[in-house]
Design a protein around this motif. Structure first.
Motif, PDB file in Angstrom:
ATOM      1  N   THR A 237       0.828  -1.218   0.000  1.00 59.38           N
ATOM      2  CA  THR A 237       0.000   0.000   0.000  1.00 59.38           C
ATOM      3  C   THR A 237       0.855   1.258   0.000  1.00 59.38           C
ATOM      4  N   ALA A 238       2.121   1.124  -0.436  1.00 61.14           N
ATOM      5  CA  ALA A 238       3.033   2.264  -0.418  1.00 61.14           C
ATOM      6  C   ALA A 238       2.542   3.365  -1.355  1.00 61.14           C
ATOM      7  N   GLU A 239       2.827   4.596  -0.979  1.00 65.77           N
ATOM      8  CA  GLU A 239       2.458   5.761  -1.779  1.00 65.77           C
ATOM      9  C   GLU A 239       3.680   6.303  -2.503  1.00 65.77           C
ATOM     10  N   SER A 242       7.565   6.900  -1.179  1.00 63.79           N
ATOM     11  CA  SER A 242       7.792   6.011  -0.033  1.00 63.79           C
ATOM     12  C   SER A 242       9.150   5.319  -0.186  1.00 63.79           C
ATOM     13  N   LEU A 243       9.829   5.125   0.928  1.00 70.33           N
ATOM     14  CA  LEU A 243      11.142   4.473   0.904  1.00 70.33           C
ATOM     15  C   LEU A 243      10.987   2.988   0.593  1.00 70.33           C
ATOM     16  N   THR A 267       9.777   5.119  -4.217  1.00 72.69           N
ATOM     17  CA  THR A 267       8.806   4.985  -5.302  1.00 72.69           C
ATOM     18  C   THR A 267       8.525   6.363  -5.892  1.00 72.69           C
ATOM     19  N   ARG A 268       8.560   6.426  -7.221  1.00 74.83           N
ATOM     20  CA  ARG A 268       8.224   7.680  -7.906  1.00 74.83           C
ATOM     21  C   ARG A 268       6.788   7.662  -8.400  1.00 74.83           C
ATOM     22  N   ASP A 269       6.364   6.489  -8.866  1.00 75.01           N
ATOM     23  CA  ASP A 269       4.997   6.346  -9.363  1.00 75.01           C
ATOM     24  C   ASP A 269       4.556   4.912  -9.053  1.00 75.01           C
ATOM     25  N   THR A 270       3.659   4.745  -8.094  1.00 78.46           N
ATOM     26  CA  THR A 270       3.235   3.404  -7.690  1.00 78.46           C
ATOM     27  C   THR A 270       2.400   2.707  -8.753  1.00 78.46           C
ATOM     28  N   SER A 271       1.907   3.448  -9.720  1.00 80.35           N
ATOM     29  CA  SER A 271       1.068   2.830 -10.748  1.00 80.35           C
ATOM     30  C   SER A 271       1.866   1.999 -11.738  1.00 80.35           C
ATOM     31  N   ALA A 275      10.801   4.316  -9.970  1.00 73.48           N
ATOM     32  CA  ALA A 275      11.498   4.623  -8.720  1.00 73.48           C
ATOM     33  C   ALA A 275      12.654   5.576  -8.972  1.00 73.48           C
ATOM     34  N   TYR A 276      13.208   6.126  -7.902  1.00 74.69           N
ATOM     35  CA  TYR A 276      14.384   6.990  -8.017  1.00 74.69           C
ATOM     36  C   TYR A 276      15.308   6.746  -6.830  1.00 74.69           C
ATOM     37  N   LEU A 277      16.574   7.117  -7.024  1.00 71.48           N
ATOM     38  CA  LEU A 277      17.580   7.048  -5.962  1.00 71.48           C
ATOM     39  C   LEU A 277      17.807   8.447  -5.419  1.00 71.48           C
ATOM     40  N   ALA A 278      17.818   8.579  -4.086  1.00 66.31           N
ATOM     41  CA  ALA A 278      18.046   9.869  -3.443  1.00 66.31           C
ATOM     42  C   ALA A 278      19.261   9.768  -2.533  1.00 66.31           C
ATOM     43  N   PHE A 279      20.118  10.779  -2.611  1.00 67.36           N
ATOM     44  CA  PHE A 279      21.331  10.828  -1.792  1.00 67.36           C
ATOM     45  C   PHE A 279      21.220  12.031  -0.866  1.00 67.36           C
TER      46      PHE A 279
END
Length: 301
Positions: A237-239, A242-243, A267-271, A275-279
């Protein structure tokens, strides 16, 4: 009411018996065997008596043997000497100690071929600062790495009539130097058709090696094209944002204790699973913030 059998020329007693009482057998005028209302007693030596009794309260009032002093108010040692010792319940053998000192508990007829050595219980282990332990003593090859120590094997049936070892855990001497007791904990498994192999090791300095017996960092993974760490998020159910999983870098310095850097997947778009990486970096927890992002559009600062 009393019968005594003595020697003709002396007072040495051979047999003494009383009506509704004890029967005593003497050797050289020293009592060696006597009956009692609850069993019998064998006088082995001075102040050492083996008593067979019908109710020992300390073990649930079972029939058994006790070794005591002559007065019967204190216990003494008891030993058994034989080439091999076996114990059974009902018609099944449950424990065996072989002439080689191997100990087998449970189903000795099945496990007798396995290389089990001495097993003992200790009240504490001051060396490892832990409470009561089970000590397993095995190999004595102190000058061969991984051959001195003990372990636990996990054995079972792989078909209707055959058994094998599926895996084992061992504590071993990790070096070949006499007098050096640096030890490692090793974990072993096997694939079908192959012998057991070491899969994980915690060495004497606390380093963990997966698929390597010589870890040179706190965590060391080794493989041929397979050295991958997977972090799985099971939240269905992640939005968005979300990590999914990440790694944090923490300092314990008194001037800036806390997590001061991290990298994580979000998650960038759960549909569609985008996803993306963040530093994130910062000099302290209060200024900890994202400085770099990598997504399908490229780098973002």
């Amino acid at each position: 009411d009393h019968l005594r059998l003595r020697s003709k020329t002396g007072n040495e007693a051979f047999i003494s018996a009383s009506v509704n009482g004890a029967v005593e057998l003497y050797h050289n005028n020293v009592k060696k065997l006597e009956t009692a209302s609850d069993g019998a007693a064998l006088h082995e030596d001075t102040d050492k008596v083996i008593r067979f009794t019908g109710g020992i309260s300390e073990i649930g009032s079972l029939t058994g043997f006790q070794t005591t002093n002559t007065a019967g108010d204190a216990l003494v040692g008891f030993g058994i000497r034989a080439s091999e010792i076996r114990l059974a319940t009902d018609s099944t053998e449950r424990a065996r100690i072989t002439s080689a000192g191997k100990c087998h508990l449970g189903l000795p007829a099945t496990t007798n071929s396995w290389d089990t050595h001495a097993i003992s219980l200790t009240t504490n282990s001051a060396t490892f600062a832990c409470p009561a332990t089970v000590a397993v003593f095995g190999g004595t090859g102190y000058n061969t790495a991984n051959m001195a120590g003990g372990g636990i094997r996990f054995v079972g049936y792989y078909d209707s009539s055959n058994v094998t070892t599926f895996g084992h855990v061992a504590g071993v001497k990790e070096n070949t130097t006499s007098g050096d007791y640096g030890g490692a904990l090793t974990f072993h498994t096997r694939t079908n058709g192959a012998s057991g192999a070491e899969r994980l090791r915690i060495d004497s300095s606390g380093k963990v090696g997966i698929a390597t017996a010589s870890p040179d960092q706190l965590l060391h993974l080794e493989g041929s094209g397979t050295s991958i760490i997977r972090l799985t998020d099971t939240d269905t159910t992640a939005e968005n944002n979300s990590l999914i999983g990440g790694i944090e870098f923490e300092t314990r310095d008194s001037n800036g204790a806390g997590v001061n850097a991290s990298m994580g997947a979000y998650t960038r778009d759960t549909s569609n699973g985008d996803a993306y990486l963040a530093f994130k970096v910062g000099t302290a927890a209060s200024t900890y913030s994202e400085e770099l992002r990598i997504d399908n559009d490229g780098l973002k600062f």
